[in-house]
Design an enzyme around this catalytic site. Structure first.
Site, PDB file in Angstrom:
ATOM      1  CG  ASP A   1     -30.760 -22.087  83.333  1.00  8.43           C
ATOM      2  OD1 ASP A   1     -31.706 -22.300  82.549  1.00  8.43           O
ATOM      3  OD2 ASP A   1     -30.898 -22.039  84.568  1.00  8.43           O
ATOM      4  CG  HIS A   2     -32.258 -22.251  76.223  1.00 12.42           C
ATOM      5  ND1 HIS A   2     -32.510 -21.005  75.710  1.00 12.42           N
ATOM      6  CD2 HIS A   2     -31.883 -23.024  75.165  1.00 12.42           C
ATOM      7  CE1 HIS A   2     -32.300 -21.009  74.405  1.00 12.42           C
ATOM      8  NE2 HIS A   2     -31.907 -22.222  74.045  1.00 12.42           N
ATOM      9  NE  ARG A   3     -34.006 -22.388  84.571  1.00  9.09           N
ATOM     10  CZ  ARG A   3     -33.900 -22.831  85.823  1.00  9.09           C
ATOM     11  NH1 ARG A   3     -35.006 -23.061  86.525  1.00  9.09           N
ATOM     12  NH2 ARG A   3     -32.708 -23.037  86.361  1.00  9.09           N
TER      13      ARG A   3
END
Length: 509
Positions: A479-481
């Site tokens: 998850d790039h967040r």
């Protein structure tokens, strides 16, 4: 004789946020007698197939849903009438004392159970011992036989209660054979896929020899029955009536007329045009486990901005380590999945950003102090992800034992709902399907997933020389967040180093 009002039992709360279930098979029929905590129905939720006990004793008056019906928690499930009528046994008996005494005895028997049905635990009305339960037909054929046996009873009830609009006034208890154990126990089918496979191929499950634990019929048992040669049915002699039906013999059918020319081929697809137009697409209801998987994956794709990175690694040393451990401790089956799980735990301790989730409502990243490691397992019901809780507290041997236990329960369809939730990171060994790589979808609401492809011989440069080594591909979706590519790349590189040089793990012990 005295009777009591019917008790309506509704679909109980199955826990873990499950709000509905599909009726798979009824274990009882109208007219049967049941005891407190007797299993009456098997239902399938989005997570597992579970057996539901009834908190009442008495005679089954009505089943409120057919097999295949999807019910919500609180929907009517089964109605149970009075216990077996109390006969007049002379002075001092409940029958002589009147309806109040009989009713009070029934209430005492009902109060013996808690009435709060917990799946897999019953009502616990007899501490220290288990009550004997009535027989539980485990196959569709035995359930049909039970209905047929109860048909005369239902007819007598209808005749005896005409105009009253109620059942249970003159219902004699229907004897149910006692449940056996071991070889005497009726075979059971947990997977709806197995039942469908048997139905489509005309296999009678009552005649299939089960090979699963607790006499559960598995898919391979049905496939073996399909492959076995079947004796052709004996044709009735011409001119003689059928022995069972007693019908008069029918004349032989006329000889088939000459077949017409085959239909013209479709110019575009090269298939018979008439046949193509007559076919209809098959519509398969999206429910149960398949529906839960579809909803979770769709949510993952819509909410999580994921990215995937991968690397090829030399797993030769890892396989040698596995063989050395098995030789050193032959009584402890430490497999490749356990070694990879141990590597993931060490990697998550170095990169805790990946052991987290995103709380959208509060706009926060939640990092977990524990590691609940999920691993993908393919079963006859579909793909499930059992969770090894507190994997960070386990040794390699303990991890291997827990992975083996959960895998066995998953294949039997016996995983409790709590074993399928709460994961913080997932490990997926899709190499067992013979594929090299993948871009897996994150198991929502987690933040990362590691995939392992098949391990095969490939040419590999070792100390400047070409050699044949055991190579696999690691793919990592995150998850790039919760992190950027540097953290994700660092984790993947650490895992790759541990695969190529397992001694690296000693630095983190």
């Amino acid at each position: 004789m005295n009777t009591l009002e019917a008790q309506l039992f509704r679909l109980p709360d199955l826990g873990e946020g499950l709000t509905e279930a599909e009726v798979v098979i009824w274990k009882v029929a109208a007219g049967d007698t049941v005891e407190i905590d007797q299993i009456v129905v098997e239902v399938e939720t989005a997570k597992a197939a579970v057996e539901v006990p009834v908190p009442y004793a008495g005679t089954v008056l009505e089943l409120h849903a057919e097999a295949g019906t999807t019910l919500s928690v609180g929907d009517p499930l089964i109605s149970v009438g009075a216990s077996a009528p109390v006969p007049d046994r002379g002075p001092g008996t409940a029958a002589e004392a009147g309806p109040d005494v009989a009713a009070e005895r029934y209430r005492e028997e009902e109060r013996a159970g808690s009435g709060n049905v917990l799946i897999g635990y019953g009502t616990g009305h007899l501490p220290g011992q288990r009550r004997r339960r009535r027989g539980r037909p485990g196959t569709a054929s035995s359930h049909t036989a039970a209905r047929a046996e109860a048909a005369p009873v239902a007819a007598r009830v209808e005749a005896g209660s005409a105009g009253t609009g109620r059942l249970g006034v003159a219902v004699p208890p229907v004897a149910v054979p006692a449940a056996g154990t071991g070889r005497g126990q009726a075979p059971r089918v947990i997977s709806p896929l197995v039942r469908r496979l048997a139905q489509e191929n005309g296999v009678d499950l009552a005649g299939v020899t089960p090979s699963g634990p607790n006499r559960v019929i598995l898919r391979r048992d049905v496939e073996r029955a399909i492959a076995e040669p079947r004796e052709p049915a004996a044709e009735p002699r011409p001119g003689r009536p059928a022995a069972i039906t007693g019908r008069t013999p029918q004349p032989d059918p006329p000889a088939p007329s000459p077949q017409p020319d085959p239909p013209a081929l479709s110019p575009r697809h090269g298939a018979p045009a008439a046949a193509a137009s007559a076919q209809e697409p098959e519509r398969i209801p999206l429910r149960g486990l398949r529906r839960a998987v579809a909803e979770k994956l769709s949510r993952s794709r819509s909410e999580i901005p994921d990215a995937t990175t991968w690397v090829d690694v030399d797993a030769t040393a890892l396989l040698e380590t596995k063989d050395a451990l098995r030789a050193a401790v032959p009584d402890r089956r430490i497999g490749l999945l356990a070694l990879l799980a141990r590597i993931c735990v060490a990697g998550l301790r170095r990169y805790p950003e990946l052991n987290s989730t995103v709380d959208l409502e509060r706009a926060e990243i939640v990092r977990y102090p524990w590691i609940h490691l999920g691993f993908a397992a393919q079963t006859e019901r579909g793909l499930v992800v059992p969770v090894v809780r507190d994997a960070h507290r386990m040794t390699l041997t303990e991890l291997a034992a827990e992975l083996a236990r959960l895998t066995a329960l998953a294949r039997e369809g016996a995983l409790p709902p709590q074993a399928l939730t709460g994961g913080t990171f997932t490990l997926n060994n899709y190499g067992v399907f013979g594929v090299d790589g993948s871009t897996p979808i994150i198991n929502h609401p987690e933040a990362a997933l590691l995939g392992i492809g098949r391990i095969i011989d490939r040419p590999w440069a070792v100390d400047g020389a070409l050699a044949v080594r055991k190579i696999t591909q690691l793919s990592f979706t995150f998850d790039h967040r919760v992190c950027d590519g540097g953290v994700a790349g660092g984790f993947l590189r650490y895992v790759a180093d541990c695969v190529e040089r397992p001694a690296t793990l000693l630095a983190d012990l």
